[in-house]
Write a protein that holds these residues in place. Structure first.
Motif, mmCIF file in Angstrom:
data_model
loop_
_atom_site.group_PDB
_atom_site.id
_atom_site.type_symbol
_atom_site.label_atom_id
_atom_site.label_comp_id
_atom_site.label_asym_id
_atom_site.label_seq_id
_atom_site.Cartn_x
_atom_site.Cartn_y
_atom_site.Cartn_z
ATOM 1 N N LEU A 62 -4.040 10.615 15.442
ATOM 2 C CA LEU A 62 -3.876 9.683 14.663
ATOM 3 C C LEU A 62 -3.559 10.143 13.035
ATOM 4 C CD1 LEU A 62 -7.227 7.671 15.421
ATOM 5 C CD2 LEU A 62 -4.921 7.243 16.180
ATOM 6 N N GLU A 63 -2.817 9.399 12.370
ATOM 7 C CA GLU A 63 -2.479 9.842 11.185
ATOM 8 C C GLU A 63 -2.405 8.603 10.523
ATOM 9 O OE1 GLU A 63 0.992 12.701 9.101
ATOM 10 O OE2 GLU A 63 0.958 12.302 11.372
ATOM 11 N N TRP A 64 -2.765 8.834 8.980
ATOM 12 C CA TRP A 64 -2.607 7.832 8.095
ATOM 13 C C TRP A 64 -2.632 8.332 6.450
ATOM 14 C CZ3 TRP A 64 -5.556 6.993 3.503
ATOM 15 C CH2 TRP A 64 -5.227 5.852 2.834
ATOM 16 N N PHE A 65 -1.705 7.628 5.625
ATOM 17 C CA PHE A 65 -1.623 8.080 4.422
ATOM 18 C C PHE A 65 -1.256 7.146 3.306
ATOM 19 C CE2 PHE A 65 2.976 7.882 5.804
ATOM 20 C CZ PHE A 65 3.503 7.504 4.707
ATOM 21 N N LEU A 66 -1.536 7.390 2.248
ATOM 22 C CA LEU A 66 -1.283 6.610 1.199
ATOM 23 C C LEU A 66 -0.643 7.520 -0.175
ATOM 24 C CD1 LEU A 66 -1.255 4.041 -0.353
ATOM 25 C CD2 LEU A 66 -3.559 4.457 -1.249
ATOM 26 N N GLY A 67 0.673 7.274 -0.330
ATOM 27 C CA GLY A 67 1.245 8.060 -1.064
ATOM 28 C C GLY A 67 1.979 7.178 -2.358
ATOM 29 N N GLN A 97 2.563 3.271 2.031
ATOM 30 C CA GLN A 97 1.558 3.804 2.999
ATOM 31 C C GLN A 97 2.071 3.642 4.365
ATOM 32 O OE1 GLN A 97 0.482 1.561 5.438
ATOM 33 N NE2 GLN A 97 0.739 -0.704 4.649
ATOM 34 N N GLY A 98 1.405 4.506 5.234
ATOM 35 C CA GLY A 98 2.191 4.642 6.590
ATOM 36 C C GLY A 98 0.874 5.027 7.612
ATOM 37 N N GLN A 99 1.018 4.865 9.029
ATOM 38 C CA GLN A 99 0.287 5.517 10.018
ATOM 39 C C GLN A 99 0.710 5.687 11.200
ATOM 40 O OE1 GLN A 99 -1.006 2.643 8.044
ATOM 41 N NE2 GLN A 99 0.616 1.687 8.289
ATOM 42 N N LYS A 100 0.375 6.331 12.159
ATOM 43 C CA LYS A 100 1.086 6.712 13.229
ATOM 44 C C LYS A 100 0.046 6.999 14.331
ATOM 45 C CE LYS A 100 4.677 9.865 15.259
ATOM 46 N NZ LYS A 100 5.539 10.847 15.183
ATOM 47 N N ILE A 101 0.261 6.634 15.391
ATOM 48 C CA ILE A 101 -0.567 6.986 16.774
ATOM 49 C C ILE A 101 0.487 7.453 17.752
ATOM 50 C CG2 ILE A 101 -2.197 5.801 18.473
ATOM 51 C CD1 ILE A 101 -2.487 3.342 16.652
ATOM 52 N N SER A 115 4.391 2.819 11.371
ATOM 53 C CA SER A 115 4.651 1.921 10.469
ATOM 54 C C SER A 115 4.576 2.448 9.226
ATOM 55 C CB SER A 115 3.813 0.632 10.614
ATOM 56 O OG SER A 115 2.614 0.826 10.476
ATOM 57 N N THR A 116 5.310 1.855 8.035
ATOM 58 C CA THR A 116 5.399 2.191 6.752
ATOM 59 C C THR A 116 5.666 0.886 5.772
ATOM 60 O OG1 THR A 116 7.598 2.936 6.666
ATOM 61 C CG2 THR A 116 5.992 4.842 6.969
ATOM 62 N N THR A 117 5.023 1.115 4.546
ATOM 63 C CA THR A 117 5.172 -0.156 3.889
ATOM 64 C C THR A 117 5.295 0.407 2.461
ATOM 65 O OG1 THR A 117 4.016 -1.760 5.284
ATOM 66 C CG2 THR A 117 4.465 -2.128 2.862
ATOM 67 N N VAL A 118 6.381 0.106 1.745
ATOM 68 C CA VAL A 118 6.548 0.305 0.059
ATOM 69 C C VAL A 118 6.163 -0.897 -0.425
ATOM 70 C CG1 VAL A 118 8.236 0.688 -1.582
ATOM 71 C CG2 VAL A 118 8.684 1.914 0.655
ATOM 72 N N PHE A 119 5.403 -0.519 -1.379
ATOM 73 C CA PHE A 119 4.831 -1.865 -2.287
ATOM 74 C C PHE A 119 4.247 -1.469 -3.683
ATOM 75 C CE2 PHE A 119 1.085 0.370 -0.540
ATOM 76 C CZ PHE A 119 0.080 -0.012 -1.374
ATOM 77 N N ALA A 120 4.048 -2.723 -4.354
ATOM 78 C CA ALA A 120 3.690 -2.397 -5.602
ATOM 79 C C ALA A 120 4.771 -1.786 -6.487
ATOM 80 C CB ALA A 120 2.338 -1.796 -5.855
ATOM 81 N N GLY A 121 4.390 -1.177 -7.680
ATOM 82 C CA GLY A 121 5.538 -0.709 -8.525
ATOM 83 C C GLY A 121 5.773 -1.722 -9.690
ATOM 84 N N HIS A 129 -6.214 -6.009 -3.521
ATOM 85 C CA HIS A 129 -5.679 -7.183 -3.057
ATOM 86 C C HIS A 129 -3.907 -6.694 -2.462
ATOM 87 C CE1 HIS A 129 -4.298 -11.040 -2.644
ATOM 88 N NE2 HIS A 129 -3.289 -11.079 -3.347
ATOM 89 N N THR A 130 -3.270 -5.917 -3.358
ATOM 90 C CA THR A 130 -2.028 -5.611 -3.006
ATOM 91 C C THR A 130 -2.027 -4.830 -1.842
ATOM 92 O OG1 THR A 130 -2.034 -3.934 -4.753
ATOM 93 C CG2 THR A 130 -0.935 -5.862 -5.245
ATOM 94 N N PHE A 131 -2.905 -3.607 -1.840
ATOM 95 C CA PHE A 131 -2.926 -2.730 -0.626
ATOM 96 C C PHE A 131 -3.300 -3.413 0.707
ATOM 97 C CE2 PHE A 131 -5.881 0.098 1.833
ATOM 98 C CZ PHE A 131 -5.038 0.957 2.264
ATOM 99 N N LEU A 132 -4.269 -4.297 0.892
ATOM 100 C CA LEU A 132 -4.505 -4.844 1.959
ATOM 101 C C LEU A 132 -3.529 -5.754 2.329
ATOM 102 C CD1 LEU A 132 -8.593 -5.637 1.378
ATOM 103 C CD2 LEU A 132 -7.215 -4.036 2.802
ATOM 104 N N ARG A 133 -2.942 -6.529 1.236
ATOM 105 C CA ARG A 133 -1.659 -7.625 1.576
ATOM 106 C C ARG A 133 -0.633 -6.788 2.443
ATOM 107 N NH1 ARG A 133 0.152 -10.444 -3.357
ATOM 108 N NH2 ARG A 133 1.334 -8.569 -3.696
ATOM 109 N N SER A 134 -0.420 -5.430 2.063
ATOM 110 C CA SER A 134 0.682 -4.724 2.544
ATOM 111 C C SER A 134 0.644 -4.531 4.190
ATOM 112 C CB SER A 134 0.657 -3.145 2.076
ATOM 113 O OG SER A 134 -0.470 -2.427 2.412
ATOM 114 N N TYR A 135 -0.708 -4.613 4.839
ATOM 115 C CA TYR A 135 -0.890 -4.765 5.989
ATOM 116 C C TYR A 135 -0.851 -6.056 6.823
ATOM 117 C CZ TYR A 135 -2.432 0.050 5.972
ATOM 118 O OH TYR A 135 -2.589 1.507 5.528
ATOM 119 N N SER A 136 -0.649 -7.381 6.049
ATOM 120 C CA SER A 136 -0.498 -8.383 6.458
ATOM 121 C C SER A 136 0.548 -8.752 7.717
ATOM 122 C CB SER A 136 -0.427 -9.526 5.367
ATOM 123 O OG SER A 136 0.880 -9.461 4.794
#
Length: 290
Positions: A62-67, A97-101, A115-121, A129-136
């Motif tokens: 498993l792998e997860w990151f927030l950059g 943010q991204g994660q891999k299994i 999966s990855t998501t570019v958000f905010a900025g 709120h914006t962080f959890l919404r990126s996983y919606s």
């Protein structure tokens, strides 16, 4: 950069590059094509197996990151319009943010989903709120709409050693799609890259051969004209860090092939031949070509 290992897990913080694919030429989802990204990352150092019947999935990682990305100059939102100016990076850069299994259900087959998501900025701050919404779940709104979860991508990759020839022949590849659950469900809307590796050639035990090729121009998706690695929320390019793609060198509407052949003189010395061909889709870039 700092890192800490404990109980077969690694926690690290600092500039890091990831390589999310068995391909040698460059993954579609996350590669070192761009400068390393400042990130907080948690990864499993050694594989583990789930209990009971789920053990058939095999060893897992498993792998997860927030950059946070860098070098972005513009952000668009429907309530603010375009924010930014040429030659000046945004004070508040987008986050990634991204994660891999990764699974290995058999000794010959490995498979991963990511999966990855570019958000905010810009005017959009990083909040819970914006962080959890990126996983919606569900379809993404038009880039820049209020409530847009971000610029989302999902990917898969695999490696398969042919039974009976596992020391001679391996097939592998990766794929990703924009704003869909998985490229497996939407192959016609996906970028795909594949390869074959022969660690030894019959009659030439010291010679190997690797072939790879891929495209970010879907053959049956007329609405995609340079549609990968972009999003209306980020007018100067979404999946970029300091101006370079975090993904593959194939780019937004490209096709390419690579060949490597290595003759091993010894375990430390070798002679290698490499060839790479790349072209851009003419519908995306007028007079585009090799």
């Amino acid at each position: 950069y700092v890192g800490l290992n404990f109980a077969n897990w690694q926690v690290s913080f600092g500039k890091q590059s990831l390589w999310w694919s068995p391909t040698q030429g460059g993954p579609l989802m996350f590669s070192d094509n761009a400068d390393p990204v400042n990130m907080f990352r948690i990864s499993r150092v050694s594989p583990f197996k789930l209990p009971w019947i789920l053990g058939w999935l095999g060893p897992m990682r498993l792998e997860w990151f927030l950059g946070q990305l860098d070098g972005h100059q513009f952000v668009f939102q429907t309530d603010t319009g375009i924010v930014g100016q040429f030659g000046r990076p945004l004070d508040r850069q987008p986050f990634l943010q991204g994660q891999k299994i990764s699974l290995k259900p058999t000794r010959n087959f490995e498979f991963s989903v990511s999966s990855t998501t570019v958000f905010a900025g810009g005017p959009g701050a990083l909040t819970w709120h914006t962080f959890l919404r990126s996983y919606s779940l569900g379809n993404t709104l038009h880039g820049g709409d209020v409530g847009d979860p971000g610029d989302r991508r999902s990917g898969v990759d695999f490696s398969y050693r042919i039974p009976g020839m596992r020391n001679w022949l391996t097939f592998y590849g990766d794929a990703f799609t924009e704003d869909e659950f998985s490229p497996l469900g939407y192959p016609r809307k996906s970028a795909i890259r594949g390869g074959v590796y022969m660690p030894r050639i019959p009659g030439f035990p010291k010679l190997d051969l690797r072939l790879e090729g891929g495209s970010t121009v879907p053959p049956d998706f007329s609405g995609c004209n340079g549609c990968f690695y972009v999003n209306g929320h980020y007018p100067d390019g979404s999946y970029l860090n300091l101006g370079s793609l975090v993904g593959s060198w194939l780019g937004r509407a490209g096709q390419g092939e690579q060949v490597w052949s290595t003759y091993w003189l010894s375990s430390r010395n070798k002679i290698q031949f490499q060839f790479r061909h790349q072209k851009v889709d003419g519908d995306y870039l007028p007079q585009g070509g090799t």
